[in-house]
Design a protein around this motif. Structure first.
Motif, mmCIF file in Angstrom:
data_model
loop_
_atom_site.group_PDB
_atom_site.id
_atom_site.type_symbol
_atom_site.label_atom_id
_atom_site.label_comp_id
_atom_site.label_asym_id
_atom_site.label_seq_id
_atom_site.Cartn_x
_atom_site.Cartn_y
_atom_site.Cartn_z
ATOM 1 N N GLN A 105 27.189 15.272 -66.518
ATOM 2 C CA GLN A 105 26.718 16.652 -66.664
ATOM 3 C C GLN A 105 27.779 17.691 -66.297
ATOM 4 O O GLN A 105 27.514 18.658 -65.600
ATOM 5 C CB GLN A 105 25.459 16.856 -65.816
ATOM 6 N N GLY A 106 28.998 17.446 -66.751
ATOM 7 C CA GLY A 106 30.052 18.426 -66.552
ATOM 8 C C GLY A 106 30.648 18.444 -65.161
ATOM 9 O O GLY A 106 31.257 19.444 -64.758
ATOM 10 N N ARG A 107 30.515 17.341 -64.436
ATOM 11 C CA ARG A 107 31.071 17.262 -63.083
ATOM 12 C C ARG A 107 31.758 15.913 -62.893
ATOM 13 O O ARG A 107 31.368 14.895 -63.493
ATOM 14 C CB ARG A 107 29.992 17.432 -62.012
ATOM 15 N N VAL A 108 32.785 15.904 -62.017
ATOM 16 C CA VAL A 108 33.406 14.662 -61.559
ATOM 17 C C VAL A 108 32.838 14.368 -60.181
ATOM 18 O O VAL A 108 32.863 15.231 -59.281
ATOM 19 C CB VAL A 108 34.933 14.778 -61.500
ATOM 20 N N VAL A 109 32.316 13.158 -60.021
ATOM 21 C CA VAL A 109 31.579 12.810 -58.812
ATOM 22 C C VAL A 109 32.273 11.663 -58.084
ATOM 23 O O VAL A 109 32.741 10.704 -58.716
ATOM 24 C CB VAL A 109 30.132 12.404 -59.164
ATOM 25 N N HIS A 110 32.321 11.777 -56.728
ATOM 26 C CA HIS A 110 32.795 10.688 -55.884
ATOM 27 C C HIS A 110 31.571 10.121 -55.167
ATOM 28 O O HIS A 110 31.147 10.648 -54.120
ATOM 29 C CB HIS A 110 33.826 11.197 -54.878
ATOM 30 N N PRO A 111 30.956 9.071 -55.688
ATOM 31 C CA PRO A 111 29.691 8.583 -55.134
ATOM 32 C C PRO A 111 29.781 8.191 -53.661
ATOM 33 O O PRO A 111 28.818 8.387 -52.906
ATOM 34 C CB PRO A 111 29.374 7.364 -56.011
ATOM 35 N N ALA A 112 30.929 7.667 -53.242
ATOM 36 C CA ALA A 112 31.033 7.188 -51.861
ATOM 37 C C ALA A 112 30.885 8.305 -50.843
ATOM 38 O O ALA A 112 30.370 8.094 -49.737
ATOM 39 C CB ALA A 112 32.377 6.471 -51.666
ATOM 40 N N SER A 113 31.345 9.514 -51.170
ATOM 41 C CA SER A 113 31.268 10.638 -50.225
ATOM 42 C C SER A 113 30.279 11.708 -50.667
ATOM 43 O O SER A 113 30.116 12.727 -49.986
ATOM 44 C CB SER A 113 32.646 11.274 -50.065
ATOM 45 N N ASP A 114 29.645 11.489 -51.821
ATOM 46 C CA ASP A 114 28.696 12.455 -52.374
ATOM 47 C C ASP A 114 29.344 13.810 -52.629
ATOM 48 O O ASP A 114 28.690 14.846 -52.534
ATOM 49 C CB ASP A 114 27.481 12.606 -51.446
ATOM 50 N N ARG A 115 30.641 13.801 -52.928
ATOM 51 C CA ARG A 115 31.334 15.044 -53.272
ATOM 52 C C ARG A 115 31.453 15.156 -54.784
ATOM 53 O O ARG A 115 31.435 14.148 -55.498
ATOM 54 C CB ARG A 115 32.733 15.072 -52.651
ATOM 55 N N SER A 116 31.608 16.386 -55.281
ATOM 56 C CA SER A 116 31.789 16.575 -56.719
ATOM 57 C C SER A 116 32.513 17.882 -56.993
ATOM 58 O O SER A 116 32.496 18.806 -56.171
ATOM 59 C CB SER A 116 30.440 16.562 -57.450
ATOM 60 N N PHE A 117 33.176 17.912 -58.109
ATOM 61 C CA PHE A 117 33.799 19.126 -58.636
ATOM 62 C C PHE A 117 33.231 19.377 -60.031
ATOM 63 O O PHE A 117 33.002 18.430 -60.802
ATOM 64 C CB PHE A 117 35.311 18.973 -58.767
ATOM 65 N N SER A 118 33.042 20.639 -60.347
ATOM 66 C CA SER A 118 32.712 20.965 -61.729
ATOM 67 C C SER A 118 33.976 20.875 -62.566
ATOM 68 O O SER A 118 35.097 20.983 -62.045
ATOM 69 C CB SER A 118 32.123 22.378 -61.829
ATOM 70 N N TYR A 119 33.801 20.703 -63.883
ATOM 71 C CA TYR A 119 34.964 20.666 -64.766
ATOM 72 C C TYR A 119 35.748 21.970 -64.681
ATOM 73 O O TYR A 119 36.982 21.973 -64.766
ATOM 74 C CB TYR A 119 34.518 20.428 -66.214
ATOM 75 N N GLY A 120 35.051 23.075 -64.516
ATOM 76 C CA GLY A 120 35.734 24.361 -64.419
ATOM 77 C C GLY A 120 36.646 24.435 -63.213
ATOM 78 O O GLY A 120 37.748 25.004 -63.286
ATOM 79 N N GLU A 121 36.214 23.867 -62.097
ATOM 80 C CA GLU A 121 37.027 23.896 -60.877
ATOM 81 C C GLU A 121 38.300 23.067 -61.031
ATOM 82 O O GLU A 121 39.307 23.330 -60.367
ATOM 83 C CB GLU A 121 36.212 23.380 -59.695
ATOM 84 N N LEU A 122 38.259 22.086 -61.880
ATOM 85 C CA LEU A 122 39.396 21.176 -62.052
ATOM 86 C C LEU A 122 40.266 21.520 -63.256
ATOM 87 O O LEU A 122 41.361 20.977 -63.412
ATOM 88 C CB LEU A 122 38.885 19.739 -62.228
ATOM 89 N N ALA A 123 39.798 22.411 -64.118
ATOM 90 C CA ALA A 123 40.397 22.586 -65.438
ATOM 91 C C ALA A 123 41.880 22.901 -65.399
ATOM 92 O O ALA A 123 42.684 22.266 -66.111
ATOM 93 C CB ALA A 123 39.647 23.671 -66.212
ATOM 94 N N LEU A 124 42.302 23.885 -64.606
ATOM 95 C CA LEU A 124 43.703 24.304 -64.623
ATOM 96 C C LEU A 124 44.620 23.188 -64.147
ATOM 97 O O LEU A 124 45.719 22.997 -64.691
ATOM 98 C CB LEU A 124 43.883 25.562 -63.777
ATOM 99 N N ASP A 125 44.207 22.452 -63.126
ATOM 100 C CA ASP A 125 45.007 21.309 -62.668
ATOM 101 C C ASP A 125 45.020 20.201 -63.722
ATOM 102 O O ASP A 125 46.064 19.609 -64.010
ATOM 103 C CB ASP A 125 44.445 20.755 -61.363
ATOM 104 N N ALA A 126 43.848 19.920 -64.285
ATOM 105 C CA ALA A 126 43.727 18.796 -65.205
ATOM 106 C C ALA A 126 44.544 18.995 -66.473
ATOM 107 O O ALA A 126 45.045 18.033 -67.063
ATOM 108 C CB ALA A 126 42.262 18.572 -65.570
ATOM 109 N N ALA A 127 44.717 20.246 -66.904
ATOM 110 C CA ALA A 127 45.443 20.517 -68.144
ATOM 111 C C ALA A 127 46.914 20.139 -68.051
ATOM 112 O O ALA A 127 47.587 19.996 -69.079
ATOM 113 C CB ALA A 127 45.308 21.981 -68.526
ATOM 114 N N THR A 128 47.432 19.988 -66.829
ATOM 115 C CA THR A 128 48.843 19.621 -66.642
ATOM 116 C C THR A 128 49.029 18.120 -66.456
ATOM 117 O O THR A 128 50.160 17.648 -66.342
ATOM 118 C CB THR A 128 49.420 20.359 -65.428
#
Length: 763
Positions: free
Chosen positions: A190-213
């Motif tokens: 649903q548009g998020r990257v999830v780390h199940p072990a720590s229950d943390r997540s980022f939205s795609y928008g939060e990661l977009a600028l880093d991910a594009a590189t």
């Protein structure tokens, strides 16, 4: 003495491969680098936005924009292309914002070029594969950004999914780097990257600028069994804007200080004005000027006005004497040209195996002969041709609905005398295309008028009459067929001769006049030479008729008339054999395993329609199967002939291999069939004194809602290659209808429109 015609399918492929012509050979000469080179990404990022590839942008605020590189003309292609990205990106289609791609070689259509290869779809040998691969490469070499050939989904199937998959991998990699964990420990949903072990997540928008590189390899695409989005019907992306009347079509364009225009082009194709008096036109209230137009697609006059109605009235007031036609000027002369062509030596034979001539010298069975014919046809889109253009500061900006934005860009740049990089094409929705909006004439005329209005935008709209009489028509065609048919069995020899003007020569001649042409035009016999027929002696020859009336790609192209020819004659052979039309078609396929999808479609549609059951009085059922654009389609049509003829029910069984949106696919089957019935129920373009006689829908009728039958569509997915959808419902419609009429009345229909010989109910 009979000529020895023995050859194999491989020999046919090799021989025709050598005749592909200058364009293909030139493509090979460009070298491997032209095929393997990376194509520049035409997208640039706005502030707070990341560009991942030519198809996908993600902004910091979470907006996900998918670039759909094909024209939306009612076929739902934007929705399905976006769904491919959504599937691999792990989002819903409703989470996406869609934009149409700009003119760019990055959006080349390789699948459309592969469809132009000569081997039948079921031929998958080494030589056939090599030809398809070469033609696919030509799509990239030429940078052809075109919507056509029922190819959009086939072409996008890997490209769009890979666009979503690589972006998703980059987003996961960026999140892994931030958290200092392994990418394999993360999930997306649903548009998020999830780390199940720590229950943390980022939205795609939060990661977009880093991910594009981040550079990632293309991950493995999801198996069909794991699909969450694809394979299910999706809400149409554009439907709300259509039902609320949003300004999404070319004809809706409204700009500040805009002028309006129309055209009066020579009614005799290629002819110019002998004399003209513009005074009455210029005197019409609201008309500002009348200017001459001379482009590679036609000559005439443009009327510049304060509003569209004034422009139309100015065109009506124009007094012009036009030059004569350089082509056969009436229907009788056109028919004579087709007869001369079919009686001459063939231009090519893409199917030629066995010893056909000897088989007819000493026929072992009944010899069946027939002649079929079809007229020219218009596209008659609901939205007439139009384009808006503004030429200011050495920049040309165009707003239009087009199936070929890159061609519009390059051809209009040439007319304006500027570099194509200085031409901006704003791609809008198409109110019908069917191949007509792959042409550049209406954009050229808008450009020509824009060069006369001192930098103001001008919207150029054609009258319905101008549109109907200046189309690029589906060609008239003539077929002569004969076969040797033994009792209770398949034909042992079939010869089909088909004469028609060359669509390819016509399209290329007016679009790229300096491009040399060579090789056979597949469209002349497409839908006849490459059908699922396995007999020893089989020849299908194409005969090019020299008729300089402009022809173009009409929905299903050569299949549109060859489907009627081939399947109509199949019914005649069946009658001679004593077998019913279904049993005879199955017999003609032999036991070739490659043709299993055709058998299954025919058997399914026979079951759906109750084909084997006795008919009530006045009822008839016809059946047809046509393989086109990589998809197998069988259709059964039921008619009631008790009070004129009424099409009651239509059953369709189609197998394109893989269906990504079932509801949309069914809609395309129904749409295509209705289009096919339209050509049978009264449509024709006729000529007198070199001019088209038809003017509007009153003398070029569409199938009415009251005439439209009930439809039942079954989707089969047994074929091992994905096929097209947009055009494949058209070819079997007319022959199945003709078969139904014969079943009910005994009358054989061999020419279209059928209204020349029978009457249909007007309800």
């Amino acid at each position: 003495m009979a000529r020895n015609r023995r050859s194999t399918a491989g020999k046919i492929v090799r021989r025709t491969f050598l005749g592909l012509g200058a364009a293909a050979i030139g493509g090979v000469a460009l070298g491997v680098w032209a095929v393997r080179r990376e194509v520049d990404n035409p997208l640039s990022a706005d502030a707070g936005e990341a560009v991942f590839n030519p198809y996908l942008k993600i902004a910091e605020d979470g907006t996900i924009t998918v670039i759909t590189p094909r024209a939306e003309m009612g076929q739902g292609v934007h929705t399905t292309l976006a769904a491919m990205v959504a599937e691999e990106l792990d989002v819903a289609t409703t989470d996406l914002t869609l934009e149409t791609g700009p003119p760019s070689a990055a959006y080349y259509n390789s699948a459309m070029m592969a469809e132009s290869a000569f081997p039948p779809h079921f031929e998958r040998g080494l030589a056939a594969g090599a030809q398809r691969t070469m033609m696919e490469s030509m799509g990239k070499v030429l940078g052809l950004q075109v919507t056509g050939g029922s190819s959009s989904i086939i072409d996008g199937y890997d490209k769009m999914r890979e666009a979503g998959a690589t972006a998703r991998a980059a987003l996961v990699s960026a999140a892994a780097a931030r958290w200092g964990v392994g990418a394999d420990t993360l999930q997306t949903a649903q548009g998020r990257v999830v780390h199940p072990a720590s229950d943390r997540s980022f939205s795609y928008g939060e990661l977009a600028l880093d991910a594009a590189t981040v550079e990632v390899d293309t991950p493995r695409l999801r198996a069909r069994s794991d699909w969450k989005v694809l394979g299910k019907s999706q809400p149409r992306a554009e439907i709300e804007r259509k039902v609320t009347g949003a300004p999404i079509f070319g004809i809706d364009v409204d700009l500040p200080s805009m002028l309006y225009g129309t055209v009066a082009i020579s009614p005799r194709f290629g002819a110019k004005a002998i004399s003209v008096n513009m005074d009455a036109a210029r005197a019409v209230r609201g008309v500002q000027d009348v200017v001459e137009i001379d482009t590679q697609t036609g000559s005439g006059f443009g009327i510049i006005a304060d509003n569209t109605w004034a422009a139309f009235e100015g065109a009506r007031a124009l007094e012009v004497e036009w030059g004569p036609a350089t082509y056969p000027a009436d229907d009788a002369a056109i028919d004579a040209a087709l007869i001369r062509a079919i009686e001459a030596e063939p231009s090519h034979a893409l199917m030629d195996k066995g010893d056909v001539d000897t088989a007819f010298t000493d026929p072992q069975g009944t010899v069946v002969e027939a002649e079929y014919a079809v007229p020219y046809l218009a596209h008659a889109t609901m939205e007439p041709m139009n384009a808006t253009a503004q030429f200011a500061d050495n920049t040309l900006t165009i707003w239009t609905g087009t199936q070929a934005p890159g061609i519009v860009q390059s051809r209009c740049a040439l007319l304006a005398g500027i570099d194509k990089e200085n031409v901006v094409v704003n791609q809008l929705f198409l109110g019908g295309g069917f191949g007509r909006r792959g042409e550049v004439d209406y954009s050229l005329y808008a450009t020509a008028l824009a060069m006369h209005v001192q930098g103001r935008p001008i919207k150029v709209t054609w009258t319905r009459e101008e549109d109907m009489r200046h189309d690029t028509y589906r060609p008239a065609a003539l077929g002569r067929f004969r076969a040797v048919v033994p009792a209770n069995g398949a034909a042992t020899a079939v010869e089909m001769k088909i004469a028609a003007p060359s669509i390819i020569a016509s399209v290329v001649g007016r679009t790229y006049p300096d491009l040399p042409m060579g090789g056979p035009d597949k469209t002349i016999t497409d839908g006849a030479y490459n059908q699922p027929v396995m007999i020893d002696n089989h020849r299908v020859s194409g005969h090019v008729a020299d008729i300089a009336i402009p022809t173009g790609f009409w929905r299903s192209v050569g299949n549109s008339y060859n489907g009627f020819f081939h399947e109509g004659f199949m019914d005649e052979m069946a009658e001679a054999s004593g077998l019913d039309p279904l049993a005879f078609r199955l017999a003609m396929m032999g036991d070739d395993a490659r043709l299993a999808p055709a058998r299954l479609c025919l058997e399914k549609v026979a079951q759906m329609s109750g084909f084997a059951q006795p008919r009530a009085a006045g009822k008839g059922i016809g059946i047809a199967h046509v393989l086109s654009f990589g998809s197998w389609v069988a259709m059964a049509v039921q008619v009631d002939t008790t009070d004129d003829i009424r099409i009651e029910n239509v059953w369709i069984a189609a197998d394109p291999g893989t269906v990504l949106d079932p509801r949309n696919f069914r809609d395309q089957m129904i749409s295509g069939a209705i289009f096919g019935f339209g050509q049978a129920l009264g449509q024709e373009i006729t000529f007198a004194d070199g001019r088209v006689e038809q003017e509007n829908f009153w003398d070029y009728p569409m199938l009415s809602m009251g005439q439209t039958p009930k439809f039942e569509v079954e989707i089969l997915q047994n074929a091992d290659h994905i096929g097209g959808a947009g055009e494949i419902g058209t070819p079997p419609a007319a022959p199945a209808l003709a078969g139904a009429i014969h079943d009910a009345t005994g009358q054989r229909l061999r020419r279209m429109p059928f209204t020349r010989d029978v009457a249909f109910r007007q309800v």
